[in-house]
Write a protein that holds these residues in place. Structure first.
Motif, PDB file in Angstrom:
ATOM      1  N   GLN A 181       0.831  -1.196   0.000  1.00  0.00           N
ATOM      2  CA  GLN A 181       0.000   0.000   0.000  1.00  0.00           C
ATOM      3  C   GLN A 181       0.868   1.249   0.000  1.00  0.00           C
ATOM      4  O   GLN A 181       1.942   1.269   0.599  1.00  0.00           O
ATOM      5  N   ASP A 182       0.399   2.278  -0.665  1.00  0.00           N
ATOM      6  CA  ASP A 182       1.055   3.579  -0.650  1.00  0.00           C
ATOM      7  C   ASP A 182      -0.015   4.633  -0.389  1.00  0.00           C
ATOM      8  O   ASP A 182      -0.825   4.936  -1.259  1.00  0.00           O
ATOM      9  N   PHE A 183      -0.033   5.173   0.831  1.00  0.00           N
ATOM     10  CA  PHE A 183      -1.016   6.177   1.231  1.00  0.00           C
ATOM     11  C   PHE A 183      -0.325   7.515   1.493  1.00  0.00           C
ATOM     12  O   PHE A 183      -0.707   8.270   2.381  1.00  0.00           O
ATOM     13  N   ASN A 184       0.716   7.830   0.725  1.00  0.00           N
ATOM     14  CA  ASN A 184       1.521   9.018   1.022  1.00  0.00           C
ATOM     15  C   ASN A 184       0.969  10.315   0.436  1.00  0.00           C
ATOM     16  O   ASN A 184       1.680  11.308   0.374  1.00  0.00           O
ATOM     17  N   LYS A 185      -0.265  10.322  -0.007  1.00  0.00           N
ATOM     18  CA  LYS A 185      -0.984  11.514  -0.492  1.00  0.00           C
ATOM     19  C   LYS A 185      -0.657  11.899  -1.928  1.00  0.00           C
ATOM     20  O   LYS A 185      -1.489  12.467  -2.623  1.00  0.00           O
ATOM     21  N   SER A 186       0.548  11.634  -2.381  1.00  0.00           N
ATOM     22  CA  SER A 186       0.967  12.066  -3.709  1.00  0.00           C
ATOM     23  C   SER A 186       0.203  11.324  -4.802  1.00  0.00           C
ATOM     24  O   SER A 186      -0.200  10.178  -4.635  1.00  0.00           O
ATOM     25  N   ARG A 187       0.049  11.986  -5.950  1.00  0.00           N
ATOM     26  CA  ARG A 187      -0.579  11.341  -7.110  1.00  0.00           C
ATOM     27  C   ARG A 187       0.386  10.385  -7.808  1.00  0.00           C
ATOM     28  O   ARG A 187      -0.024   9.582  -8.623  1.00  0.00           O
ATOM     29  N   ARG A 188       1.663  10.470  -7.498  1.00  0.00           N
ATOM     30  CA  ARG A 188       2.674   9.612  -8.118  1.00  0.00           C
ATOM     31  C   ARG A 188       3.132   8.573  -7.100  1.00  0.00           C
ATOM     32  O   ARG A 188       3.663   8.913  -6.044  1.00  0.00           O
ATOM     33  N   LYS A 189       2.920   7.314  -7.423  1.00  0.00           N
ATOM     34  CA  LYS A 189       3.298   6.224  -6.536  1.00  0.00           C
ATOM     35  C   LYS A 189       4.439   5.436  -7.162  1.00  0.00           C
ATOM     36  O   LYS A 189       4.426   5.169  -8.368  1.00  0.00           O
ATOM     37  N   VAL A 190       5.394   5.030  -6.353  1.00  0.00           N
ATOM     38  CA  VAL A 190       6.523   4.254  -6.835  1.00  0.00           C
ATOM     39  C   VAL A 190       6.618   2.967  -6.011  1.00  0.00           C
ATOM     40  O   VAL A 190       6.812   3.014  -4.798  1.00  0.00           O
ATOM     41  N   PHE A 191       6.452   1.827  -6.691  1.00  0.00           N
ATOM     42  CA  PHE A 191       6.583   0.536  -6.032  1.00  0.00           C
ATOM     43  C   PHE A 191       7.910  -0.089  -6.463  1.00  0.00           C
ATOM     44  O   PHE A 191       8.154  -0.277  -7.656  1.00  0.00           O
ATOM     45  N   ASN A 192       8.736  -0.397  -5.475  1.00  0.00           N
ATOM     46  CA  ASN A 192      10.056  -0.961  -5.737  1.00  0.00           C
ATOM     47  C   ASN A 192      10.136  -2.406  -5.234  1.00  0.00           C
ATOM     48  O   ASN A 192       9.303  -2.850  -4.428  1.00  0.00           O
ATOM     49  N   GLY A 193      11.143  -3.118  -5.708  1.00  0.00           N
ATOM     50  CA  GLY A 193      11.386  -4.471  -5.228  1.00  0.00           C
ATOM     51  C   GLY A 193      10.376  -5.498  -5.713  1.00  0.00           C
ATOM     52  O   GLY A 193      10.219  -6.557  -5.100  1.00  0.00           O
ATOM     53  N   LEU A 194       9.681  -5.193  -6.816  1.00  0.00           N
ATOM     54  CA  LEU A 194       8.737  -6.158  -7.370  1.00  0.00           C
ATOM     55  C   LEU A 194       9.505  -7.260  -8.099  1.00  0.00           C
ATOM     56  O   LEU A 194      10.635  -7.062  -8.571  1.00  0.00           O
ATOM     57  N   THR A 195       8.901  -8.427  -8.205  1.00  0.00           N
ATOM     58  CA  THR A 195       9.580  -9.582  -8.799  1.00  0.00           C
ATOM     59  C   THR A 195       9.463  -9.553 -10.326  1.00  0.00           C
ATOM     60  O   THR A 195       8.343  -9.594 -10.861  1.00  0.00           O
ATOM     61  N   PRO A 196      10.577  -9.443 -11.035  1.00  0.00           N
ATOM     62  CA  PRO A 196      10.526  -9.436 -12.504  1.00  0.00           C
ATOM     63  C   PRO A 196       9.816 -10.673 -13.039  1.00  0.00           C
ATOM     64  O   PRO A 196       9.987 -11.788 -12.535  1.00  0.00           O
ATOM     65  N   GLY A 197       8.974 -10.464 -14.054  1.00  0.00           N
ATOM     66  CA  GLY A 197       8.222 -11.557 -14.649  1.00  0.00           C
ATOM     67  C   GLY A 197       6.905 -11.841 -13.962  1.00  0.00           C
ATOM     68  O   GLY A 197       6.142 -12.693 -14.429  1.00  0.00           O
ATOM     69  N   THR A 198       6.624 -11.150 -12.875  1.00  0.00           N
ATOM     70  CA  THR A 198       5.368 -11.337 -12.143  1.00  0.00           C
ATOM     71  C   THR A 198       4.400 -10.203 -12.477  1.00  0.00           C
ATOM     72  O   THR A 198       4.805  -9.044 -12.569  1.00  0.00           O
ATOM     73  N   VAL A 199       3.127 -10.543 -12.648  1.00  0.00           N
ATOM     74  CA  VAL A 199       2.105  -9.537 -12.930  1.00  0.00           C
ATOM     75  C   VAL A 199       1.591  -8.964 -11.613  1.00  0.00           C
ATOM     76  O   VAL A 199       1.292  -9.709 -10.672  1.00  0.00           O
ATOM     77  N   TYR A 200       1.471  -7.657 -11.566  1.00  0.00           N
ATOM     78  CA  TYR A 200       0.955  -6.961 -10.378  1.00  0.00           C
ATOM     79  C   TYR A 200      -0.326  -6.217 -10.752  1.00  0.00           C
ATOM     80  O   TYR A 200      -0.442  -5.658 -11.849  1.00  0.00           O
ATOM     81  N   TYR A 201      -1.262  -6.214  -9.808  1.00  0.00           N
ATOM     82  CA  TYR A 201      -2.555  -5.563 -10.004  1.00  0.00           C
ATOM     83  C   TYR A 201      -2.625  -4.338  -9.089  1.00  0.00           C
ATOM     84  O   TYR A 201      -2.321  -4.419  -7.893  1.00  0.00           O
ATOM     85  N   PHE A 202      -3.034  -3.213  -9.677  1.00  0.00           N
ATOM     86  CA  PHE A 202      -3.037  -1.946  -8.954  1.00  0.00           C
ATOM     87  C   PHE A 202      -4.452  -1.383  -8.860  1.00  0.00           C
ATOM     88  O   PHE A 202      -5.209  -1.393  -9.835  1.00  0.00           O
ATOM     89  N   TYR A 203      -4.778  -0.877  -7.672  1.00  0.00           N
ATOM     90  CA  TYR A 203      -6.067  -0.252  -7.397  1.00  0.00           C
ATOM     91  C   TYR A 203      -5.787   1.116  -6.778  1.00  0.00           C
ATOM     92  O   TYR A 203      -4.864   1.260  -5.965  1.00  0.00           O
ATOM     93  N   VAL A 204      -6.572   2.113  -7.141  1.00  0.00           N
ATOM     94  CA  VAL A 204      -6.383   3.438  -6.559  1.00  0.00           C
ATOM     95  C   VAL A 204      -7.707   3.957  -6.003  1.00  0.00           C
ATOM     96  O   VAL A 204      -8.785   3.547  -6.432  1.00  0.00           O
ATOM     97  N   PHE A 205      -7.584   4.846  -5.044  1.00  0.00           N
ATOM     98  CA  PHE A 205      -8.745   5.566  -4.518  1.00  0.00           C
ATOM     99  C   PHE A 205      -8.252   6.860  -3.900  1.00  0.00           C
ATOM    100  O   PHE A 205      -7.036   7.090  -3.799  1.00  0.00           O
ATOM    101  N   ALA A 206      -9.162   7.712  -3.502  1.00  0.00           N
ATOM    102  CA  ALA A 206      -8.796   9.007  -2.940  1.00  0.00           C
ATOM    103  C   ALA A 206      -9.650   9.294  -1.712  1.00  0.00           C
ATOM    104  O   ALA A 206     -10.724   8.716  -1.527  1.00  0.00           O
ATOM    105  N   THR A 207      -9.157  10.189  -0.868  1.00  0.00           N
ATOM    106  CA  THR A 207      -9.905  10.618   0.315  1.00  0.00           C
ATOM    107  C   THR A 207      -9.872  12.142   0.398  1.00  0.00           C
ATOM    108  O   THR A 207      -8.914  12.775  -0.050  1.00  0.00           O
ATOM    109  N   ASN A 208     -10.940  12.705   0.946  1.00  0.00           N
ATOM    110  CA  ASN A 208     -10.916  14.105   1.356  1.00  0.00           C
ATOM    111  C   ASN A 208     -11.600  14.209   2.708  1.00  0.00           C
ATOM    112  O   ASN A 208     -11.806  13.195   3.381  1.00  0.00           O
ATOM    113  N   THR A 209     -11.948  15.396   3.146  1.00  0.00           N
ATOM    114  CA  THR A 209     -12.466  15.561   4.506  1.00  0.00           C
ATOM    115  C   THR A 209     -13.868  15.009   4.691  1.00  0.00           C
ATOM    116  O   THR A 209     -14.332  14.891   5.822  1.00  0.00           O
ATOM    117  N   VAL A 210     -14.544  14.660   3.609  1.00  0.00           N
ATOM    118  CA  VAL A 210     -15.925  14.190   3.767  1.00  0.00           C
ATOM    119  C   VAL A 210     -16.161  12.794   3.216  1.00  0.00           C
ATOM    120  O   VAL A 210     -17.239  12.235   3.404  1.00  0.00           O
TER     121      VAL A 210
END
Length: 224
Positions: A181-210
């Motif tokens: 998970q990356d909840f660091n607020k930024s619109r740009r996320k960087v995932f490191n250390g992933l296994t080459p040749g493996t497929v990764y699935y990504f989901y995004v969402f956002a939060t505000n005060t309400v």
């Protein structure tokens, strides 16, 4: 009548004052569970973040610039959790000064332009880089929704069966893959250390005060 909200002046505090303020907020929120029922940060996690910050601040004072990066990272982590709690208190208080004061935050004296609920994020970009096992996610900016924080969840090998969110956290079922998970607020996320040749699935969402937006449909990409 002006609708008041939590001031964010604590972003300007030095280490000692920020620690005192953090303790004030911790005491205000976690000793009043009937008012603050579901804080987005657990008391244990908040205490550990504060302890890490204090240790990093002490090291920075003792060892100087060689410990500056660690101190700044620890401070940013603490500020992010305080921001998340401030947003939660704003929603809980709905402009009630007494509830804001009870939480340990300082109420503003300005008119608060209430944010509007967030919609599901329909599009975002994935890309590999020249770094082995690195994938970058770019989430489009969300405008006119107040202060927006951007979040991303990554699963390895297979998608999450029924991805759901509760209080801004991903809920997993038995048999679901492990996630990053990356909840660091930024619109740009960087995932490191992933296994080459493996497929990764990504989901995004956002939060505000309400609100917390619905979680997106997955996009997948093979790490290289």
């Amino acid at each position: 009548m002006a609708n008041q909200f939590c001031k964010l002046e604590f972003h300007k505090y030095g280490a000692s004052r920020l620690d005192t303020f953090t303790s004030q907020v911790k005491n205000g929120i976690y000793t009043n569970p009937t008012v603050f029922v579901t804080p987005p940060v657990s008391e244990g996690d908040f205490s550990r973040t504060q302890e890490t910050f204090n240790a990093a601040a002490a090291d920075y004072t003792t060892y100087g610039i060689t410990k500056k990066t660690a101190y700044l990272n620890a401070k940013n982590n603490l500020l992010e959790e305080l921001d998340s709690l401030a947003a939660y208190v704003d929603t809980t208080a709905d402009g009630d000064v007494s509830i804001i004061a009870l939480s340990g935050f300082e109420p503003s004296k300005e008119t608060y332009q209430r944010a509007t609920p967030l919609d599901k994020i329909e599009t975002f970009l994935l890309k590999r880089t020249n770094v082995a096992g690195q994938i970058i996610i770019e989430i489009p900016v969300i405008s006119n929704k107040g202060t927006v924080n951007y979040c991303c969840v990554c699963s390895e090998g297979v998608p999450i069966a029924n991805p759901e969110l509760s209080n801004g956290q991903i809920i997993l079922e038995q048999g679901d893959p492990q996630v990053r998970q990356d909840f660091n607020k930024s619109r740009r996320k960087v995932f490191n250390g992933l296994t080459p040749g493996t497929v990764y699935y990504f989901y995004v969402f956002a939060t505000n005060t309400v609100s917390v937006s619905p979680i997106s449909d997955p996009k997948n990409l093979m790490a290289a």
